[in-house]
Design an enzyme around this catalytic site. Structure first.
Site, PDB file in Angstrom:
ATOM      1  N   LYS A  52      18.211  25.150  12.108  1.00  0.00           N
ATOM      2  CA  LYS A  52      18.847  24.304  11.064  1.00  0.00           C
ATOM      3  C   LYS A  52      18.747  24.755   9.726  1.00  0.00           C
ATOM      4  O   LYS A  52      19.683  24.844   9.072  1.00  0.00           O
ATOM      5  CB  LYS A  52      18.183  22.982  11.169  1.00  0.00           C
ATOM      6  CG  LYS A  52      18.677  22.127  12.440  1.00  0.00           C
ATOM      7  CD  LYS A  52      17.805  21.029  12.625  1.00  0.00           C
ATOM      8  CE  LYS A  52      18.130  20.552  14.053  1.00  0.00           C
ATOM      9  NZ  LYS A  52      17.614  19.080  14.640  1.00  0.00           N
ATOM     10  N   GLN A  96      12.671  15.488  12.995  1.00  0.00           N
ATOM     11  CA  GLN A  96      12.668  16.161  14.114  1.00  0.00           C
ATOM     12  C   GLN A  96      11.974  15.248  15.183  1.00  0.00           C
ATOM     13  O   GLN A  96      10.902  15.155  15.096  1.00  0.00           O
ATOM     14  CB  GLN A  96      12.340  17.715  13.985  1.00  0.00           C
ATOM     15  CG  GLN A  96      12.482  18.496  15.225  1.00  0.00           C
ATOM     16  CD  GLN A  96      14.079  18.614  15.708  1.00  0.00           C
ATOM     17  OE1 GLN A  96      15.009  18.474  14.588  1.00  0.00           O
ATOM     18  NE2 GLN A  96      14.457  18.925  16.821  1.00  0.00           N
ATOM     19  N   ASP A 119      21.460  12.490  11.229  1.00  0.00           N
ATOM     20  CA  ASP A 119      21.225  12.722  12.623  1.00  0.00           C
ATOM     21  C   ASP A 119      22.283  11.564  13.395  1.00  0.00           C
ATOM     22  O   ASP A 119      22.355  11.623  15.015  1.00  0.00           O
ATOM     23  CB  ASP A 119      19.929  12.634  13.138  1.00  0.00           C
ATOM     24  CG  ASP A 119      19.162  13.675  13.572  1.00  0.00           C
ATOM     25  OD1 ASP A 119      19.784  14.473  14.110  1.00  0.00           O
ATOM     26  OD2 ASP A 119      17.924  13.665  13.297  1.00  0.00           O
TER      27      ASP A 119
HETATM   28  N1  GUN Z   1      15.272  16.469  18.937  1.00  0.00           N
HETATM   29  C1  GUN Z   1      15.987  16.876  19.917  1.00  0.00           C
HETATM   30  N2  GUN Z   1      17.349  16.882  19.397  1.00  0.00           N
HETATM   31  C2  GUN Z   1      17.210  16.198  18.335  1.00  0.00           C
HETATM   32  C3  GUN Z   1      18.323  16.089  17.447  1.00  0.00           C
HETATM   33  O1  GUN Z   1      19.529  16.177  17.285  1.00  0.00           O
HETATM   34  N3  GUN Z   1      17.726  15.597  15.969  1.00  0.00           N
HETATM   35  C4  GUN Z   1      16.399  15.197  15.833  1.00  0.00           C
HETATM   36  N4  GUN Z   1      15.830  14.721  14.672  1.00  0.00           N
HETATM   37  N5  GUN Z   1      15.296  15.608  16.729  1.00  0.00           N
HETATM   38  C5  GUN Z   1      15.891  16.141  17.971  1.00  0.00           C
END
Ligand code: GUN
Length: 290
Positions: A52, A96, A119
């Protein structure tokens, strides 16, 4: 048979975003700024967050990574969320997941300002999605819709079978596929761990979206010739021949299913790269709305 190239599509979209960002910056607007909160040292989470941050660089965004050890208290994490909500420099942020067990994930998600929830996990955004209102879409479903759109895959009137009912993928992608729009307008069936006749239902599908996290679950006998297969699985399977010690495995038996399909996403290089790309789209959107 078309192999849907998520890596190339994501690279294309990131270029489009970067061009838009530079145009905005040259007009005196600020660069979009994404923050990520990473708790502990889960291998998958470390990798996702690193990707990211790299994607932010590729798009010309600012990024901030906030790290805490796995013993961080819920109160401290809520305090970080509050500061991010109040910081005008931050356009959007993610916490996350998964979080350590002593932290109530839902409580953290609920504390995020929906306007910065890139998200798309906050109930306000989930509710807007179900009403068909503009909102931040969760990244994986949004990436899948982008792939269907860019590959001009017809969804109207098609029978779409979604395997899995997670809040992050199964439920939102089912909503998007059934909504009026293009892509959309599909007849959607959601299958899950209590569904009795999954094989029969899959054989009726024009489009299968497999998001249950069981490597190789979708086998050739479950696929109608000409079907479109979207594989969301990313299970880490131990593999001593790899430097990392694992390989990513999709939910579809690609080798035997691919020859039957009209189009299919590979793992890796299918839905995965699109997910991060969708987060970048949401962050740009957040910056525009700030
Ligand atoms: N863990 C697995 N996929 C995601 C996601 O798309 N966003 C976040 N914040 N955590 C995750």
């Amino acid at each position: 048979m078309t192999i849907i190239d998520g890596k190339a599509t994501a690279a294309e979209i990131k270029k489009e975003i970067a061009a838009e960002v530079e145009a905005r910056v040259s007009r005196g607007e600020k660069r979009p700024h994404l923050a990520a909160v990473l708790v502990g040292h889960d291998g998958g989470s470390e990798t996702y967050v690193a990707h990211k941050v790299k994607a932010c660089e590729e798009c010309g965004f600012e990024s901030t990574l906030i790290r805490r050890e796995a013993d961080v208290t819920e109160a401290e994490l809520l305090q970080i969320v509050k500061q991010l909500n109040e910081d005008p420099a931050i356009d959007g942020y993610i916490v996350q997941l998964p979080l350590p067990k002593h932290i109530d994930e839902q409580k953290i998600i609920m504390a995020v300002d929906p306007a910065k929830d890139v998200d798309g996990f906050h109930p306000v955004n989930v509710g807007k999605l179900s009403l068909g209102l503009p909102c931040f879409l969760s990244a994986t479903p949004s990436g899948i819709m982008q792939l269907l759109e860019r590959y001009k895959i017809e969804t109207k009137g098609k029978h779409c079978v979604v395997l899995g009912r997670s809040n992050i993928v199964g439920k939102p992608v089912a909503q998007l596929m059934m909504q009026k729009g293009n892509p959309g307008n599909a007849t959607v069936t959601v299958c899950h761990s209590a569904t009795l006749n999954i094989k029969e239902i899959c054989r009726e599908a024009d489009i299968i979206i497999a998001a249950l996290g069981q490597p190789g679950f979708v086998t050739a006998d479950m696929v109608k010739p000409g079907a479109v297969i979207i594989d969301v699985g990313t299970t880490r399977v131990p593999d001593s021949t790899r430097k990392s010690g694992f390989r990513l495995c999709g939910d579809v038996d690609f080798e035997n299913v691919a020859p039957l399909c009209s189009a299919i996403t590979p793992v890796p290089g299918g839905v995965g790269p699109m997910t991060i790309c969708s987060l970048m789209c949401n962050t740009l959107q957040a910056a525009k709305q700030a």
